[in-house]
Motif scaffolding. Structure first.
Motif, PDB file in Angstrom:
ATOM      1  N   ARG A 181      45.917  42.601  29.891  1.00  0.00           N
ATOM      2  CA  ARG A 181      47.291  42.104  29.954  1.00  0.00           C
ATOM      3  C   ARG A 181      48.311  43.243  29.899  1.00  0.00           C
ATOM      4  O   ARG A 181      49.387  43.159  30.481  1.00  0.00           O
ATOM      5  N   ALA A 182      47.991  44.323  29.184  1.00  0.00           N
ATOM      6  CA  ALA A 182      48.925  45.451  29.117  1.00  0.00           C
ATOM      7  C   ALA A 182      49.079  46.103  30.489  1.00  0.00           C
ATOM      8  O   ALA A 182      50.172  46.561  30.851  1.00  0.00           O
ATOM      9  N   ILE A 183      47.999  46.144  31.271  1.00  0.00           N
ATOM     10  CA  ILE A 183      48.075  46.697  32.628  1.00  0.00           C
ATOM     11  C   ILE A 183      48.924  45.790  33.515  1.00  0.00           C
ATOM     12  O   ILE A 183      49.759  46.260  34.301  1.00  0.00           O
ATOM     13  N   LEU A 184      48.738  44.491  33.386  1.00  0.00           N
ATOM     14  CA  LEU A 184      49.557  43.561  34.156  1.00  0.00           C
ATOM     15  C   LEU A 184      51.039  43.699  33.800  1.00  0.00           C
ATOM     16  O   LEU A 184      51.902  43.722  34.683  1.00  0.00           O
ATOM     17  N   ARG A 185      51.319  43.806  32.498  1.00  0.00           N
ATOM     18  CA  ARG A 185      52.725  43.911  32.084  1.00  0.00           C
ATOM     19  C   ARG A 185      53.358  45.205  32.595  1.00  0.00           C
ATOM     20  O   ARG A 185      54.515  45.213  33.039  1.00  0.00           O
ATOM     21  N   SER A 186      52.599  46.307  32.542  1.00  0.00           N
ATOM     22  CA  SER A 186      53.170  47.579  33.015  1.00  0.00           C
ATOM     23  C   SER A 186      53.368  47.562  34.528  1.00  0.00           C
ATOM     24  O   SER A 186      54.334  48.133  35.045  1.00  0.00           O
ATOM     25  N   ALA A 263      45.085  51.103  27.866  1.00  0.00           N
ATOM     26  CA  ALA A 263      44.379  49.862  28.182  1.00  0.00           C
ATOM     27  C   ALA A 263      43.280  50.113  29.207  1.00  0.00           C
ATOM     28  O   ALA A 263      42.180  49.556  29.113  1.00  0.00           O
ATOM     29  N   TYR A 264      43.565  50.989  30.166  1.00  0.00           N
ATOM     30  CA  TYR A 264      42.586  51.285  31.211  1.00  0.00           C
ATOM     31  C   TYR A 264      41.364  51.987  30.630  1.00  0.00           C
ATOM     32  O   TYR A 264      40.222  51.690  30.995  1.00  0.00           O
ATOM     33  N   VAL A 290      44.365  37.290  36.044  1.00  0.00           N
ATOM     34  CA  VAL A 290      45.439  36.990  35.092  1.00  0.00           C
ATOM     35  C   VAL A 290      44.946  36.130  33.940  1.00  0.00           C
ATOM     36  O   VAL A 290      45.253  36.397  32.781  1.00  0.00           O
ATOM     37  N   ARG A 291      44.136  35.116  34.229  1.00  0.00           N
ATOM     38  CA  ARG A 291      43.801  34.071  33.261  1.00  0.00           C
ATOM     39  C   ARG A 291      45.078  33.352  32.844  1.00  0.00           C
ATOM     40  O   ARG A 291      46.059  33.967  32.473  1.00  0.00           O
ATOM     41  N   GLY A 292      45.074  32.037  32.902  1.00  0.00           N
ATOM     42  CA  GLY A 292      46.316  31.298  32.788  1.00  0.00           C
ATOM     43  C   GLY A 292      46.937  31.192  31.425  1.00  0.00           C
ATOM     44  O   GLY A 292      48.130  30.958  31.313  1.00  0.00           O
ATOM     45  N   MET A 293      46.151  31.323  30.367  1.00  0.00           N
ATOM     46  CA  MET A 293      46.703  31.059  29.046  1.00  0.00           C
ATOM     47  C   MET A 293      47.729  32.096  28.623  1.00  0.00           C
ATOM     48  O   MET A 293      47.503  33.300  28.750  1.00  0.00           O
ATOM     49  N   GLY A 294      48.831  31.625  28.069  1.00  0.00           N
ATOM     50  CA  GLY A 294      49.885  32.524  27.630  1.00  0.00           C
ATOM     51  C   GLY A 294      49.557  33.276  26.366  1.00  0.00           C
ATOM     52  O   GLY A 294      50.260  34.224  26.012  1.00  0.00           O
ATOM     53  N   TYR A 295      48.481  32.891  25.683  1.00  0.00           N
ATOM     54  CA  TYR A 295      48.193  33.543  24.396  1.00  0.00           C
ATOM     55  C   TYR A 295      47.381  34.818  24.528  1.00  0.00           C
ATOM     56  O   TYR A 295      47.144  35.503  23.549  1.00  0.00           O
ATOM     57  N   TYR A 296      46.905  35.181  25.723  1.00  0.00           N
ATOM     58  CA  TYR A 296      46.120  36.407  25.862  1.00  0.00           C
ATOM     59  C   TYR A 296      46.992  37.641  25.668  1.00  0.00           C
ATOM     60  O   TYR A 296      48.118  37.716  26.174  1.00  0.00           O
ATOM     61  N   THR A 297      46.453  38.634  24.942  1.00  0.00           N
ATOM     62  CA  THR A 297      47.223  39.833  24.609  1.00  0.00           C
ATOM     63  C   THR A 297      46.557  41.129  25.062  1.00  0.00           C
ATOM     64  O   THR A 297      47.217  42.169  25.076  1.00  0.00           O
ATOM     65  N   GLY A 298      45.272  41.109  25.384  1.00  0.00           N
ATOM     66  CA  GLY A 298      44.566  42.348  25.706  1.00  0.00           C
ATOM     67  C   GLY A 298      43.648  42.179  26.893  1.00  0.00           C
ATOM     68  O   GLY A 298      44.047  41.662  27.948  1.00  0.00           O
ATOM     69  N   ALA A 299      42.394  42.623  26.747  1.00  0.00           N
ATOM     70  CA  ALA A 299      41.415  42.511  27.824  1.00  0.00           C
ATOM     71  C   ALA A 299      41.166  41.045  28.159  1.00  0.00           C
ATOM     72  O   ALA A 299      41.121  40.178  27.280  1.00  0.00           O
ATOM     73  N   ILE A 300      41.026  40.742  29.453  1.00  0.00           N
ATOM     74  CA  ILE A 300      40.702  39.400  29.929  1.00  0.00           C
ATOM     75  C   ILE A 300      39.552  39.522  30.914  1.00  0.00           C
ATOM     76  O   ILE A 300      39.395  40.552  31.586  1.00  0.00           O
ATOM     77  N   PHE A 301      38.726  38.491  31.003  1.00  0.00           N
ATOM     78  CA  PHE A 301      37.545  38.577  31.860  1.00  0.00           C
ATOM     79  C   PHE A 301      37.168  37.203  32.395  1.00  0.00           C
ATOM     80  O   PHE A 301      37.588  36.169  31.870  1.00  0.00           O
ATOM     81  N   GLU A 302      36.355  37.207  33.455  1.00  0.00           N
ATOM     82  CA  GLU A 302      36.014  35.980  34.160  1.00  0.00           C
ATOM     83  C   GLU A 302      34.662  36.152  34.837  1.00  0.00           C
ATOM     84  O   GLU A 302      34.339  37.241  35.338  1.00  0.00           O
ATOM     85  N   ILE A 303      33.858  35.087  34.866  1.00  0.00           N
ATOM     86  CA  ILE A 303      32.531  35.125  35.498  1.00  0.00           C
ATOM     87  C   ILE A 303      32.676  34.758  36.973  1.00  0.00           C
ATOM     88  O   ILE A 303      33.207  33.706  37.313  1.00  0.00           O
TER      89      ILE A 303
END
Length: 427
Positions: A181-186, A263-264, A290-303
């Motif tokens: 999420r920090a990479i997305l925000r930057s 973050a990277y 992105v992952r939709g939830m607004g509560y994510y603050t750091g690394a996010i992942f998906e299968i």
């Protein structure tokens, strides 16, 4: 004409064969996660409405089923509904995911839990979805979470435990997409987007795989999130990334000015550790995950499955959620399997199926004899079903074969023990 009797829209009945496949999958998932050191908990299907609508569940909060306050008269309900006072109408709601209940659970029981708590939650959740293929109003979620660990070891352990469980289910060839999420925000900040609009911009970025870079740029401009003058910058920053997103800071290409290097580096740490444990499962850096939830603050992942256009699960770090309930921040990260999608992809291995025997008995067989034979077979580990003989056995035996039974034997008036049975295959 007889009325059609179906379950409520968006909810399903499961026939015995379907239920058996689901229970097999749940057993594999439970055993796999327990072997990785996670402990299973259970939370109520209902939570206080104020917690479910606290701003932590993103758009899913809009899909929560509310429960009317007890004691409200019909007139009071009509009056509150007319002015749109939902808080006055409801005080409880059905959970729409398992993460918000887990945060409440941890806040309630923190004193009885270890400093680093590793939980399993497998349970149904409810959302007021518009029913369609693959979208249900009641479905099962399978979550593992680690609470209290701020380091990347938590993400690494969740990802490797999930990979091992997918392998045990027979789902091979999957990849894990990962972002931060920090990479997305930057990235978004480099376009001049106001901080209050970051979440909306992320929703648009999440569509890149479907609408392309040009579509993302056009939508951001249409929404007024970026000016026309910045559209070229947006397009260049999205399309200028190398195919191998892991090379952004390794000297192969100059790192983008917007890249959050801390973050990277954390993502590299996660990737390298997972590669050492599960070398057959690639981790793919995806700048538009992105992952939709607004509560994510750091690394996010998906299968990501190689043959499917949708994910089989995902998760990420949500360090700010528990603090809403506890008053002090607690690091937390979780991974959820998309059970309803996964269960449709698996089969029950033959070597894990219990020997299923059908005893077809004549009317004059003594019940005591019949039950004694059945008890002996059950004691030997078989699954046994009694069926009275009918004139046409074929449809009955075909249905039982579909239900997983493998053999049958006639029980006649002179049958006395298991050794008297003559078994035949149902195949």
């Amino acid at each position: 004409m007889a009325n059609t009797v179906n379950p409520p829209r968006g909810m399903r009945d499961f026939l015995p064969a379907d239920k058996a496949r689901r229970e097999h999958a749940l057993g594999v998932i439970r055993a796999g996660y327990a072997a990785q050191g996670f402990d299973e908990i259970e939370t109520p299907v209902m939570e206080d409405a104020s917690r479910l609508h606290s701003g932590l569940g993103g758009d899913n909060e809009k899909l929560a089923f509310g429960i009317l306050r007890r004691g409200l008269s019909a007139d009071a309900v009509a009056e509150l509904a007319a002015v749109g006072d939902l808080e006055g109408l409801t005080d409880l709601g059905l959970r729409f995911d398992l993460t918000v209940p887990l945060a409440r659970f941890y806040a309630s029981h923190r004193a009885a839990l270890p400093n680093v708590f590793k939980s399993i939650q497998i349970a149904p959740v409810w959302r007021a979805e518009r029913p369609q293929k693959g979208r249900y109003r009641q479905f099962v979620q399978c979550d593992i979470d680690i609470i209290g660990e701020p380091g990347a070891i938590a993400e690494i352990e969740l990802i490797t435990a999930t990979i091992a469980t997918l392998d045990a289910l027979g789902l091979t060839g999957c990849a894990i997409r990962i972002n931060h999420r920090a990479i997305l925000r930057s990235l978004i900040a480099s376009w001049g987007v106001a901080e209050a609009d970051y979440e909306r911009a992320m929703i648009t970025i999440d569509k890149e795989d479907k609408i392309g870079v040009e579509g993302v740029v056009a939508e951001l401009v249409d929404l007024g999130l970026v000016d026309d003058s910045a559209s070229q910058t947006v397009a260049e920053s999205l399309s200028g990334l190398p195919d191998d997103g892991w090379n952004l800071d390794r000297g192969v290409v100059p790192p983008p000015a917007w890249l959050d290097t801390d973050a990277y580096r954390q993502l590299h740490e996660i990737r390298d550790a997972v590669a050492a444990v599960a070398p057959g499962t690639p981790l793919v850096f995806s700048h538009n995950l992105v992952r939709g939830m607004g509560y994510y603050t750091g690394a996010i992942f998906e299968i990501q499955h190689p043959e499917l256009g949708y994910s089989l699960g995902g998760g990420g770090r949500y360090d700010g959620m528990i603090g809403r309930f506890l008053g002090t921040d607690v690091p937390a990260v979780g991974f959820s399997l998309g059970f309803e999608r996964i269960v449709d992809l698996i089969t029950v291995p033959e070597d894990r199926q219990t020997d299923g025997i059908v005893l077809v008995y004549d009317r004059d067989v003594e019940p005591a004899t019949l039950l004694r034979i059945k008890t002996q077979l059950v004691g030997s580990g078989a699954r046994v079903r009694l069926e009275r003989r009918v004139k046409n056995l074929k449809p009955l035996l075909e249905r039982l074969a579909d239900a997983g039974y493998t053999r049958f034997a006639p029980v006649m008036s002179d049958t006395r023990q298991v050794s008297d049975l003559q078994f035949r295959d149902l195949a």
